[in-house]
Motif scaffolding. Structure first.
Motif, short mmCIF file in Angstrom:
data_model
loop_
_atom_site.label_atom_id
_atom_site.label_comp_id
_atom_site.label_asym_id
_atom_site.label_seq_id
_atom_site.Cartn_x
_atom_site.Cartn_y
_atom_site.Cartn_z
N GLU A 224 -6.16 -1.22 6.26
CA GLU A 224 -4.92 -2.00 6.16
C GLU A 224 -4.15 -1.63 4.90
O GLU A 224 -2.92 -1.48 4.93
CB GLU A 224 -5.24 -3.50 6.17
CG GLU A 224 -5.67 -4.04 7.53
CD GLU A 224 -6.02 -5.52 7.47
OE1 GLU A 224 -5.90 -6.10 6.36
OE2 GLU A 224 -6.38 -6.08 8.52
N LYS A 225 -4.85 -1.47 3.79
CA LYS A 225 -4.18 -1.12 2.54
C LYS A 225 -3.62 0.30 2.59
O LYS A 225 -2.54 0.58 2.06
CB LYS A 225 -5.15 -1.29 1.36
CG LYS A 225 -5.55 -2.75 1.11
CD LYS A 225 -6.41 -2.88 -0.12
CE LYS A 225 -6.93 -4.31 -0.27
NZ LYS A 225 -5.88 -5.31 -0.33
N THR A 226 -4.37 1.19 3.23
CA THR A 226 -3.87 2.56 3.40
C THR A 226 -2.60 2.57 4.21
O THR A 226 -1.62 3.25 3.87
CB THR A 226 -4.94 3.44 4.07
OG1 THR A 226 -6.12 3.47 3.27
CG2 THR A 226 -4.43 4.86 4.26
N ASN A 227 -2.60 1.82 5.32
CA ASN A 227 -1.41 1.75 6.17
C ASN A 227 -0.22 1.17 5.42
O ASN A 227 0.92 1.60 5.60
CB ASN A 227 -1.70 0.92 7.42
CG ASN A 227 -2.66 1.60 8.37
OD1 ASN A 227 -2.81 2.84 8.32
ND2 ASN A 227 -3.31 0.85 9.23
N ALA A 228 -0.49 0.16 4.57
CA ALA A 228 0.59 -0.46 3.79
C ALA A 228 1.20 0.55 2.82
O ALA A 228 2.43 0.63 2.68
CB ALA A 228 0.07 -1.67 3.02
N LEU A 229 0.36 1.35 2.18
CA LEU A 229 0.86 2.36 1.23
C LEU A 229 1.70 3.41 1.95
O LEU A 229 2.83 3.71 1.55
CB LEU A 229 -0.31 3.01 0.51
CG LEU A 229 0.04 4.06 -0.56
CD1 LEU A 229 -1.02 4.10 -1.65
CD2 LEU A 229 0.18 5.47 0.04
N VAL A 230 1.15 3.98 3.01
CA VAL A 230 1.84 5.06 3.72
C VAL A 230 3.13 4.56 4.34
O VAL A 230 4.16 5.24 4.30
CB VAL A 230 0.92 5.68 4.78
CG1 VAL A 230 1.68 6.70 5.62
CG2 VAL A 230 -0.28 6.36 4.12
N SER A 231 3.11 3.36 4.91
CA SER A 231 4.30 2.79 5.53
C SER A 231 5.41 2.58 4.51
O SER A 231 6.57 2.95 4.73
CB SER A 231 3.95 1.47 6.23
OG SER A 231 5.10 0.87 6.76
N TYR A 232 5.06 1.99 3.37
CA TYR A 232 6.05 1.74 2.32
C TYR A 232 6.61 3.05 1.76
O TYR A 232 7.84 3.22 1.63
CB TYR A 232 5.43 0.93 1.20
CG TYR A 232 6.28 0.85 -0.05
CD1 TYR A 232 7.42 0.06 -0.10
CD2 TYR A 232 5.93 1.59 -1.20
CE1 TYR A 232 8.20 0.00 -1.24
CE2 TYR A 232 6.71 1.53 -2.34
CZ TYR A 232 7.84 0.74 -2.36
OH TYR A 232 8.62 0.68 -3.50
N ALA A 233 5.73 4.00 1.42
CA ALA A 233 6.17 5.26 0.84
C ALA A 233 7.04 6.05 1.81
O ALA A 233 8.06 6.63 1.41
CB ALA A 233 4.96 6.09 0.42
N SER A 234 6.66 6.05 3.09
CA SER A 234 7.45 6.76 4.10
C SER A 234 8.82 6.12 4.29
O SER A 234 9.83 6.81 4.45
CB SER A 234 6.70 6.79 5.43
OG SER A 234 5.46 7.48 5.31
N SER A 235 8.85 4.78 4.26
CA SER A 235 10.11 4.06 4.40
C SER A 235 11.04 4.36 3.23
O SER A 235 12.24 4.60 3.42
CB SER A 235 9.84 2.55 4.48
OG SER A 235 11.05 1.83 4.52
N GLN A 236 10.50 4.37 2.00
CA GLN A 236 11.32 4.68 0.83
C GLN A 236 11.85 6.10 0.90
O GLN A 236 13.00 6.38 0.54
CB GLN A 236 10.50 4.48 -0.44
CG GLN A 236 10.14 3.03 -0.75
CD GLN A 236 11.35 2.16 -0.98
OE1 GLN A 236 11.82 1.47 -0.07
NE2 GLN A 236 11.88 2.20 -2.19
#
Length: 337
Positions: A224-236
């Motif tokens: 879950e934490k990995t997905n949160a990081l990748v999702s946020y970074a990709s969105s930015q």
């Protein structure tokens, strides 16, 4: 995306090696739905570009005059047309020296997005197509391909003016293979690299891997934490905005929003508080995690086939280059038996 001013000049260049010809617009473009659509398309294409250079202006000089002209425009010492005319004349000279094979329209725009002001400069990519006129005659027309960008840069004016210590208020499409035209465009902007986006992203992912390991998280929580990081970074990255470590920390653990941020600071990874995410590095980041009967295994996908080898037939993992700390522990255990 309100556009304050926008203009298109044209640098015409024949493939016979003769000097280019500059056609200057007399006034900025009038706002139309077509102009808005062009800017929107270019903005989306630019944000999606991978491997951009992030940096700051060289010190103002005869070799790098663009920042001076931009400063004079913002101080109302030059109007927009005069500023873009001087700048495009300078760009023409640099491109002639680099032996640019063909010409291109030069778009310069000053626009606002949210609370931030930007200047965007691009050499537009054109294609030709044939249309049938009402009198049934065939005509060749030029079309701008907003989905293709090879030479473009964006300057965050708000960051440049309000944060003198910043080293990442300019982003620029990295010249492929060190092309002379690409380097000439970079010199035209006067950009020097200030932030290593791929390097910062790799360090962030290393810090995150260390954090997950130190927290001894269950497999689902780590995922879950990995997905949160990748999702946020990709969105930015898609928005063309930098990663904020404090914002990311809050997304990774809402119950302890400062935990990851404090981990980064306490271990002194040397990360900037904000930096651009590198999409290519993010795309290679994925963790394999499992836990069973006292055994916990976790490693990043890019290690597979290198330091970690999977034998599918035997359902075995071969791990190379074990951490020195683990080797020492195993040696001490073997000696004590």
């Amino acid at each position: 995306m309100p556009i304050r001013h926008s203009i298109i000049h044209r640098i015409d260049k024949k493939p016979d090696g003769s000097p280019s010809i500059l056609h200057l617009a007399a006034a900025p473009l009038v706002s139309t739905p077509g102009q808005e659509a062009l800017h929107q398309g270019l903005n989306e294409t630019y944000n999606a570009k991978q491997g951009k250079v992030w940096g700051l202006f060289h010190e103002e000089s005869g070799a790098y005059p663009f920042s001076r002209w931009l400063r004079e425009y913002l101080a109302s010492e030059l109007d927009f047309t005069a500023f873009t005319t001087i700048a495009t004349e300078h760009l023409k000279r640099l491109l002639d020296e680099s032996n640019l094979a063909t010409g291109a329209p030069v778009l310069i725009a000053h626009y606002t997005q949210g609370m931030t002001d930007y200047v965007f400069i691009a050499l537009l990519h054109e294609t030709e197509s044939v249309v049938i006129e009402d009198d049934l005659r065939a005509s060749v027309v030029r079309n701008v391909d907003a989905g293709t960008l090879h030479f473009a840069a964006r300057i965050n004016l708000s960051e440049w003016q309000n944060n003198p210590a910043s080293r990442q208020y300019i982003s620029l499409i990295k010249p492929k293979g060190g092309s002379r035209a690409g380097l000439a465009f970079r010199d035209f902007i006067g950009c020097q690299e200030g932030i290593d986006g791929p390097g910062e992203t790799r360090t962030l992912l290393k810090a995150f891997s260390d954090f997950v390991e130190s927290e001894d998280l269950a497999e689902e929580a780590a995922r879950e934490k990995t997905n949160a990081l990748v999702s946020y970074a990709s969105s930015q990255s898609k928005l063309g905005e930098p990663i904020s470590l404090e914002e990311l920390s809050g997304l990774i653990d809402e119950d302890r929003p400062k935990a990851f941020f404090d981990h980064i600071r306490s271990k002194d990874y040397g990360l900037s508080p904000e930096f651009p995410a590198d999409k290519r590095t993010l795309n290679h980041f994925k963790r394999f995690t499992a836990r069973t009967e006292g055994l916990s295994i976790s490693f990043e996908a890019h290690l597979l086939g290198n330091k970690v080898e999977f034998d599918q037939g035997r359902s075995q993992l071969v791990i190379r280059d074990l951490p020195r700390q683990l080797i020492d522990q195993l040696k001490r255990d073997a000696t004590s038996r």
